[in-house]
Design a protein around this motif. Sequence first.
Motif: not given
Length: 364
Positions: A174-202
């Motif tokens: 859901v989060y990444y689908v929502q980001l598609l609406g502003i894809a032209s300005v999205v910037r994510l670093d590797i550390g953030t991508i990993w933290a987002l995924a890892l937090s979901g494992m809670l």
Amino acid sequence: MVDYAFCRIPSARLFHLTGKWMVFGESRRLLSPPAGDWEIGGVMAGLTAIVVGFLVSLVLALLSLVILWYADRYEKEPVRLVTLAFGGGLIVAPLLAWLLELAFGVPRTLAPLLLDRFPLTGPNYTGAAIDELAKWVVLLAVTWRWRDELDDALDGLVYGGVIGAGYALAQASVYYVQLLGIASVVRLDIGTIWALALSGMLNCVFTGVAGALIGYGAGLLGGRGGQLGGALVGLVVAVLYHLGWVAVVRQGVPGPAALSAALITLLTWAGLLFLVGVVLWALQHERAVIRWALAEEVQRGVLSETELRQLLTGGHRLGGGERAKLAVELAFAKWRLAQGRATPETVTVLREELQTRKAEGGAA
């Protein structure tokens, strides 16, 4: 120090994070990062960032599913039921949570749990409780319908953790689908991508704890009453655990900031260590069941002492021998019979089939 910039995106709470700076969405105008800020592992932009972020969450969810399935080295859960539980966490639980949030006017919570750390709004305690209730309903439905698959806490943990993995993937999707609406300005670093995924494992931890209590009630206390009692206790524990985590990450505790950080780490790891402890304890329990149930079969000549020792010490290698699988099934059928959850006919059929395989020369 973390810098915040706010903007608004219709119908969505979106967050743009790179390293130490972040932009919280409320309009289509996104601000540039503060000068001199730093980024972890390089930044990806636009559709590339969104696709990579989703794939990392997908791989981590599927890896969690495989690890949970392999955790039970003696009597693995049926693949079709594990897949069904994962689908329930991915589709049914999020839909149920959305309906409950809509009915009660609660802000939507279907987003990576990492985002709970950032103060866009007050702590959403009701949303956290709804998350756990939605996952619990799916967990109870699966374990109630296929009650015979629950022999101990480990079985319940597997189903609860798998449902949590599915829910985490739904949050990320859901989060990444929502980001598609502003894809032209999205910037994510590797550390953030990993933290987002890892937090979901809670989610695996919260629902895994509930599942372990359901499995304990069903397998060791016995009967539907034990299962329901374990389920109710599991729901309360999962909700309180999630609420406590939200409270600490959003409001902290009195005293130094390091104290709040330490408590967040404790809450995050305590549940994981509890689940590891459940796995170790359950494997010991399963070995005890096999030893107890198959000692009679050794006396009957159905199994040899050597085969029994192999079962007890090499459970993870049982896949190569059909007689080994039958022997384990027989052991747990006798365990269920002792609890009044199986019939003598079931035990007799498995014993006869095991004897037939022995006569045919099959090796355990």
